[in-house]
Design a protein around this motif. Sequence first.
Motif, PDB file in Angstrom:
ATOM      1  N   PRO A  72       2.439  -2.235  23.050  1.00 60.78           N
ATOM      2  CA  PRO A  72       2.153  -2.555  24.631  1.00 60.78           C
ATOM      3  C   PRO A  72       1.676  -3.891  24.695  1.00 60.78           C
ATOM      4  O   PRO A  72       1.733  -4.133  25.831  1.00 60.78           O
ATOM      5  N   HIS A  73       1.256  -4.513  23.554  1.00 58.28           N
ATOM      6  CA  HIS A  73       0.502  -5.711  24.136  1.00 58.28           C
ATOM      7  C   HIS A  73       1.743  -6.823  24.160  1.00 58.28           C
ATOM      8  O   HIS A  73       1.718  -8.055  24.577  1.00 58.28           O
ATOM      9  N   LEU A  74       2.929  -6.634  23.585  1.00 57.73           N
ATOM     10  CA  LEU A  74       4.052  -7.530  23.367  1.00 57.73           C
ATOM     11  C   LEU A  74       4.652  -7.302  24.908  1.00 57.73           C
ATOM     12  O   LEU A  74       4.984  -6.353  25.533  1.00 57.73           O
ATOM     13  N   SER A  75       5.535  -8.488  25.007  1.00 58.43           N
ATOM     14  CA  SER A  75       6.685  -8.288  26.371  1.00 58.43           C
ATOM     15  C   SER A  75       7.541  -7.516  26.110  1.00 58.43           C
ATOM     16  O   SER A  75       7.939  -7.238  24.904  1.00 58.43           O
ATOM     17  N   VAL A  76       8.447  -7.473  26.913  1.00 49.10           N
ATOM     18  CA  VAL A  76       9.755  -6.308  26.773  1.00 49.10           C
ATOM     19  C   VAL A  76      10.570  -7.211  25.806  1.00 49.10           C
ATOM     20  O   VAL A  76      11.066  -6.493  24.921  1.00 49.10           O
ATOM     21  N   LEU A  77      10.624  -8.358  25.865  1.00 46.64           N
ATOM     22  CA  LEU A  77      11.617  -9.154  24.978  1.00 46.64           C
ATOM     23  C   LEU A  77      11.116  -9.267  23.716  1.00 46.64           C
ATOM     24  O   LEU A  77      11.852  -9.365  22.957  1.00 46.64           O
ATOM     25  N   GLU A  78       9.924  -9.343  23.495  1.00 46.48           N
ATOM     26  CA  GLU A  78       9.418  -9.266  22.214  1.00 46.48           C
ATOM     27  C   GLU A  78       9.649  -7.910  21.491  1.00 46.48           C
ATOM     28  O   GLU A  78       9.961  -7.916  20.398  1.00 46.48           O
TER      29      GLU A  78
ATOM     30  N   LEU B 260      17.742  -4.270  33.293  1.00 41.03           N
ATOM     31  CA  LEU B 260      16.360  -4.188  33.291  1.00 41.03           C
ATOM     32  C   LEU B 260      15.933  -5.550  32.813  1.00 41.03           C
ATOM     33  O   LEU B 260      14.664  -5.823  32.760  1.00 41.03           O
ATOM     34  N   GLU B 261      16.880  -6.608  33.245  1.00 44.09           N
ATOM     35  CA  GLU B 261      16.463  -8.054  32.723  1.00 44.09           C
ATOM     36  C   GLU B 261      15.184  -8.651  33.428  1.00 44.09           C
ATOM     37  O   GLU B 261      14.671  -9.464  32.843  1.00 44.09           O
TER      38      GLU B 261
ATOM     39  N   ARG C 148       4.736  -7.837  30.306  1.00 41.75           N
ATOM     40  CA  ARG C 148       4.078  -6.823  29.244  1.00 41.75           C
ATOM     41  C   ARG C 148       4.618  -5.387  29.217  1.00 41.75           C
ATOM     42  O   ARG C 148       4.471  -4.823  30.402  1.00 41.75           O
ATOM     43  N   VAL C 149       4.811  -4.782  28.266  1.00 41.49           N
ATOM     44  CA  VAL C 149       5.211  -3.145  28.158  1.00 41.49           C
ATOM     45  C   VAL C 149       4.153  -2.560  28.800  1.00 41.49           C
ATOM     46  O   VAL C 149       4.406  -1.408  29.586  1.00 41.49           O
TER      47      VAL C 149
ATOM     48  N   ARG D  98       9.911   2.052  30.498  1.00 41.49           N
ATOM     49  CA  ARG D  98       9.332   1.859  29.215  1.00 41.49           C
ATOM     50  C   ARG D  98      10.347   2.902  28.394  1.00 41.49           C
ATOM     51  O   ARG D  98      10.930   2.551  27.167  1.00 41.49           O
ATOM     52  N   LYS D  99      10.714   3.936  28.681  1.00 41.70           N
ATOM     53  CA  LYS D  99      11.637   5.038  28.260  1.00 41.70           C
ATOM     54  C   LYS D  99      12.967   4.338  27.903  1.00 41.70           C
ATOM     55  O   LYS D  99      13.324   4.493  26.693  1.00 41.70           O
ATOM     56  N   ARG D 100      13.390   3.670  28.841  1.00 42.68           N
ATOM     57  CA  ARG D 100      14.765   2.988  28.906  1.00 42.68           C
ATOM     58  C   ARG D 100      14.753   1.783  27.840  1.00 42.68           C
ATOM     59  O   ARG D 100      15.472   1.718  26.986  1.00 42.68           O
TER      60      ARG D 100
END
Lengths: 253, 280
Positions: free
Chosen positions: A93-99, A140-141, A147-148, A156-158
């Motif tokens: 949860p604390h990381l970005s989508v990319l991470e 989703l870019e 952040r997630v 988030r699911k996808r």
Amino acid sequence: MTPLSLSVEGLTKSFGGLSVIRDLSFTVPAGSATALIGPNGAGKSTAFNLITGVYRPDAGRIRLGGKDITGTPSRRRIGLGIARNFQNIRLMPHLSVLENLLVGQHVRAGGLIDLLTPYRLLPKHRWRAEALAALAECGLERHAAERVQGLPYGIRKRIDVVRATLSRPGLLLLDEPAAGLNPTETQALHRHLDMLRARGMTLLIVEHDMHFVGRTCGHVVVLNFGEKIAEGSLAEVQRDPLVREAYLGGMAA
Amino acid sequence: MTAYQTGLLVILALNVLGAFAVYLPLSAGQLNLGIAGFMAVGAYAAAWLGNEQGWGATAAIAAGGGAAALVACAVAVPILRTHGIYLALATFALGQVITAVFLNLEPVGAAAGYPVTEHIGPAAVLLTTLGVAALVLLLSCTRFALCLTAIRSDAVVADLMGMPVRALKVAAFTLGAAIAGLSGGLYALHYNYVEAQHFGVMLSTYTVLYVLLGGTRSVWGPILGAAFFTLIPELLRASAGWRYAIFALLVILFMAWRPAGLLTGGLRLPWRRRAAEETP
């Protein structure tokens, strides 16, 4: 990526005195999309946890592409070509989508040089580019840097599914990928799964939504109380009296 | 710069190193409450190698870091089998054991303390700290740091993603100990005197507080926390006897205001922000 077949034979697992999976055998042919369905508590998620090595089976064998992986530690299975999402979306949860997506790449980027490359200082780095491309394929870019934690459930699911694909698996296990998605998101998920199959991924999907199963999966395995009660096309298993009883209780019998 | 300011800067540098030593394992979810023990190993090793083996300052300090890393690596396997509060307790006990050993070790002066012949000036301490800080900052931009965060966040998923969870935890623990040992070595050769009592519970506790107060989600957190803890008590000197009471109150207020530390979102540098915006 090469599609991988999966076969489980005589899989058995109990927790304490509670038998959760009993003598379960089924085969997922390479390149197919197979559904694993059954009422709540039938053992579907436990089957996933056995296949990915989170749990050790009490008995039985698991074969991936013909290779016996029953004793393979969980951490090595992704390298052999199994990846999965999580029913309850276990993104960081604390990381970005990319991470989070970079975490999904780990098995292909676990060498010492990859581990110590300061990718965050290199905006054009290939791992980033690849993760962004995978996001872009799903439209989703624009969430890449977010952040997630703050993202809506459906997104988030996808992203959890996208993360699972980044190890380039030959077999992708999806645990209720469509649960909680709105119709637009479900359509996008269908397109995504079609694309993954076209690229050569075998899919094994746990799903409650029968429209979803009918649209995506040619083959259906039905579990109830940890045992396989039917197997075949969706139309076939829907006609099966055992399946009707499992879903509708004693009423249909 | 006055001697007072230089002295303060050296203390700040040593505290920043200590904070990094706690931060690295903590970023993988391991709270090391015995960090002073690893500093003691580094301090005594560097002092002894300089005094008895005639090693130069650089080699002795580096060996101090190495010795602490060796001790950490040796105990990591049993100690990292424990989790959460039990791991904190185990490291706490380990720190106490190490200090007690030095307190009774005759070849290094035991309770009388151990004078050190080799000397390094403040510049050497500050430059080494800058070097280590640069390395830690660089490390925080790598997949290694990402893996540690992933392990802290969800070790089961990290494992399923193929991460060697145990090895990465040992690496973070050992690397933290190496930095602690380095700071101990710098301490010994700068002040030319080591005594076991210095490396007690208070030092470990304060070092952990730097990180918790500064923030555990970004590598800038420990720097900020160490700076806060080192400088604020100095600024409060005018209030004489009350300064520690005021300081403790400030800490409580800060924790109420920012329960996850001063820095929570990572430091957004101007060029990083632009890079994030460019990302389609």
